[in-house]
Design an enzyme around this catalytic site. Structure first.
Site, PDB file in Angstrom:
ATOM      1  N   CYS A  78       0.797  -1.201   0.015  1.00  0.00           N
ATOM      2  CA  CYS A  78      -0.131   0.131  -0.094  1.00  0.00           C
ATOM      3  C   CYS A  78       0.915   1.355   0.022  1.00  0.00           C
ATOM      4  O   CYS A  78       1.800   1.157   0.812  1.00  0.00           O
ATOM      5  CB  CYS A  78      -0.828  -0.023   1.188  1.00  0.00           C
ATOM      6  N   CYS A 126      -7.203  -0.894   1.449  1.00  0.00           N
ATOM      7  CA  CYS A 126      -6.178  -1.674   2.433  1.00  0.00           C
ATOM      8  C   CYS A 126      -6.742  -1.830   3.695  1.00  0.00           C
ATOM      9  O   CYS A 126      -7.432  -0.861   4.262  1.00  0.00           O
ATOM     10  CB  CYS A 126      -5.133  -0.663   2.505  1.00  0.00           C
ATOM     11  N   CYS A 129      -5.150   0.878   6.570  1.00  0.00           N
ATOM     12  CA  CYS A 129      -5.381   2.269   6.684  1.00  0.00           C
ATOM     13  C   CYS A 129      -6.700   2.627   5.971  1.00  0.00           C
ATOM     14  O   CYS A 129      -6.810   3.903   6.178  1.00  0.00           O
ATOM     15  CB  CYS A 129      -4.198   2.961   5.943  1.00  0.00           C
ATOM     16  N   CYS A 149      -8.551  -5.136  -9.672  1.00  0.00           N
ATOM     17  CA  CYS A 149      -7.934  -4.394 -10.603  1.00  0.00           C
ATOM     18  C   CYS A 149      -7.421  -2.877  -9.886  1.00  0.00           C
ATOM     19  O   CYS A 149      -8.363  -2.282  -9.245  1.00  0.00           O
ATOM     20  CB  CYS A 149      -9.019  -3.843 -11.615  1.00  0.00           C
TER      21      CYS A 149
END
Length: 169
Positions: A78, A126, A129, A149
């Site tokens: 991330c 994510c 976060c 995607c």
């Protein structure tokens, strides 16, 4: 009458995208986020386009990410908090113009319905976060048949053998 209001309110919050709770960004429906920062804190840490994608749920232009051509062994993390999201062996060429994967690292992403374009889609974030990564589709390769995607700007690539970045605090 009150239960109907509650149902409507829940539905609106579930499709509203990113919420600000107590001055902190938190993705709707992602209880238990391990890292929450204010919009100003995220804006200081991220490039403007990354901030817009991760915390305003924007989408980058297809074909614009250098990660589309990334073929080395490694891990995609991330771009906001550095949590590992995908291993390179799950990346494939989908022909869509965005980096695509058939499976995330277990527990690294959370999904929810997205009704912003008057279509029901599944978006994923994510799990650490709440940063918006992209959308999940059912047209991927075996063994999962899924296509995660991803916006390239929402990811960083760490080549195999290089140290993983520390998780952002």
């Amino acid at each position: 009458m009150k239960p109907e209001r509650r149902i409507v309110l829940t539905g609106l919050l579930g499709t509203a995208g990113t919420l600000i709770i107590g001055g902190r960004i938190a993705a709707a429906g992602t209880d238990g986020l391990k890292l929450q920062k204010s919009p100003a804190e995220w804006q200081r840490l991220l490039e403007p386009e990354a901030y817009r994608v991760l915390f305003e749920e924007d989408t980058e232009m297809p074909g614009s990410s250098p990660l589309n051509a990334e073929k080395r062994a490694g891990t995609f993390v991330c771009a906001a908090c550095n949590q590992p999201l995908f291993e390179s062996e799950t990346k494939y060429e989908s022909g869509t113009g965005w980096p695509s994967f058939w499976r995330p690292i277990e527990g690294s992403v959370r999904t929810r319905q997205d009704r912003k374009l008057f279509l029901v889609r599944t978006e994923y974030h994510c799990s650490r976060c709440g940063g918006h990564q992209g959308h999940l589709f059912g047209d991927g390769p075996e063994p999962t048949g899924r296509r995660y995607c991803n916006n390239g700007v929402a990811l960083r690539f760490v080549p195999q053998g290089e140290p993983m970045p520390e998780l952002r605090q």
